[in-house]
Design a protein around this motif. Structure first.
Motif, PDB file in Angstrom:
ATOM      1  N   ARG A  95       0.822  -1.208   0.000  1.00  0.00           N
ATOM      2  CA  ARG A  95       0.000   0.000   0.000  1.00  0.00           C
ATOM      3  C   ARG A  95       0.859   1.262   0.000  1.00  0.00           C
ATOM      4  N   ALA A  98       2.166   1.764  -3.446  1.00  0.00           N
ATOM      5  CA  ALA A  98       1.082   2.214  -4.324  1.00  0.00           C
ATOM      6  C   ALA A  98       0.749   3.673  -4.056  1.00  0.00           C
ATOM      7  N   ALA A  99       0.737   4.072  -2.785  1.00  0.00           N
ATOM      8  CA  ALA A  99       0.447   5.465  -2.434  1.00  0.00           C
ATOM      9  C   ALA A  99       1.508   6.393  -3.015  1.00  0.00           C
ATOM     10  N   GLN A 101       3.333   5.854  -5.697  1.00  0.00           N
ATOM     11  CA  GLN A 101       3.127   5.931  -7.143  1.00  0.00           C
ATOM     12  C   GLN A 101       1.933   6.814  -7.488  1.00  0.00           C
ATOM     13  N   LEU A 102       0.863   6.679  -6.701  1.00  0.00           N
ATOM     14  CA  LEU A 102      -0.314   7.515  -6.948  1.00  0.00           C
ATOM     15  C   LEU A 102       0.015   8.991  -6.748  1.00  0.00           C
ATOM     16  N   ASN A 105       1.913  10.432  -9.556  1.00  0.00           N
ATOM     17  CA  ASN A 105       1.105  10.601 -10.764  1.00  0.00           C
ATOM     18  C   ASN A 105      -0.047  11.581 -10.579  1.00  0.00           C
ATOM     19  N   ALA A 107      -2.388  11.768  -8.151  1.00  0.00           N
ATOM     20  CA  ALA A 107      -3.634  11.300  -7.533  1.00  0.00           C
ATOM     21  C   ALA A 107      -3.490  11.374  -6.015  1.00  0.00           C
ATOM     22  N   ARG A 110      -6.374   9.820  -3.739  1.00  0.00           N
ATOM     23  CA  ARG A 110      -6.339   8.352  -3.699  1.00  0.00           C
ATOM     24  C   ARG A 110      -5.114   7.880  -2.928  1.00  0.00           C
ATOM     25  N   ALA A 111      -3.993   8.563  -3.069  1.00  0.00           N
ATOM     26  CA  ALA A 111      -2.778   8.204  -2.334  1.00  0.00           C
ATOM     27  C   ALA A 111      -3.010   8.319  -0.827  1.00  0.00           C
ATOM     28  N   VAL A 114      -5.052   5.332   0.336  1.00  0.00           N
ATOM     29  CA  VAL A 114      -4.246   4.104   0.391  1.00  0.00           C
ATOM     30  C   VAL A 114      -3.311   4.155   1.596  1.00  0.00           C
TER      31      VAL A 114
END
Length: 128
Positions: A95, A98-99, A101-102, A105, A107, A110-111, A114
């Protein structure tokens, strides 16, 4: 003696029930994924059977075949407490990556969600 997976599962389900009653979607999502990760990790390894030619007996049965209720059931793996903790740490790390990366990018919302899920799992791990 209770299996570690059973203890973890009971704890997670109790927390999930509370989160659902509180309508806390972040906690619900994180706890459901933790339960799923444990269930998936307990799945037995698939043994690759050797290529054999089936033998049909004179009465039409296939030699070596099984029949009947639960005749093909395979015992689930037994996870230790340390394996479950490692599994949850992996879920947290996944997670956090992913956060990141979000966020990279664009986001950010959403980050943050997460990251909140990672925080929930971190608290579960610390309490367990």
């Amino acid at each position: 003696m209770t299996e570690p997976a059973t203890t973890w599962r009971e704890t997670l389900r109790a927390q999930l029930l509370t989160a659902r009653k509180d309508r806390d979607q972040t906690r619900v999502s994180a706890l459901r994924s933790a339960l799923s990760a444990i269930d998936n990790a307990e799945t037995p390894d698939a043994d690759t059977p050797a290529e054999t030619t089936p033998v049909v007996t004179p009465d039409g049965a296939i030699a070596g075949a099984t029949s009947g209720l639960a005749s093909t059931e395979v015992a689930r793996r037994q996870l230790t407490d340390s394996e479950i903790r490692a599994l949850l740490r992996g879920e947290i790390d996944e997670r956090l990556r992913a956060a990141e990366q979000l966020a990279d990018n664009g986001a950010g919302d959403r980050a943050a969600a997460v990251r909140s899920e990672a925080d929930v799992l971190t608290a579960v791990l610390a309490a367990g």
